[in-house]
Each structure stands twice: as C-alpha cells, then as structure tokens.
Design a protein around this motif. Sequence first.
Motif: not given
Length: 89
Positions: A17-18, A24-29
């Motif tokens: 996750v980090e 910034s991929n995926p941006l949804k994170v």
Amino acid sequence: MSEQNEFMQEAELIEIVENQLADSNPLKVKETLMRLMMTGTPREDAVAMMACAVSIEIFDVMKNDAQFNLKRYSEHLDQLPDLGFMEGE
C-alpha cells in the motif's frame, strides 16, 4: 512463530500500500487515504484498512491463479472503513 509470520505478512501488505501511495498508482489508493483521513481515521489505521483490501486481491491471485482485479480492488477501497472484516470491529 505463527505470530511472527502473521506480522511479516501484515508488514508486506502495508509495504504494498505504501508503494502504491508513493507511486500514485493506482490513484484510487491515494484518493482512499485522503477520504479516510478527512473523516478522522488516523493515517496508520487507514493504511492498515487498505492493506486488508489489497489482501483480498492477493489471496485471489494466489488461490485461483488469477489476474489482479483492479476494478474489484477499487470497489473494496470504496467500502472502507466498512469492509466487514477489520480487526477489532
């Protein structure tokens, strides 16, 4: 030993996750982190929640020899903080 293995798995999921946040991929994170923090969730807790969401996809990939499903991952991120299997809930 199982606690150590469990900790290592959690640490690896958090690292995923980090890395997604850093890239910034995926941006949804990144969007999910901002949304959770804006509603009062501490960053550490938000990242742990997102690690649970990514674990669903990793489990499916490993169990079913499947491709990572970005759409389903995004849907799980949208469900946070109410994904349903968060520790302590």
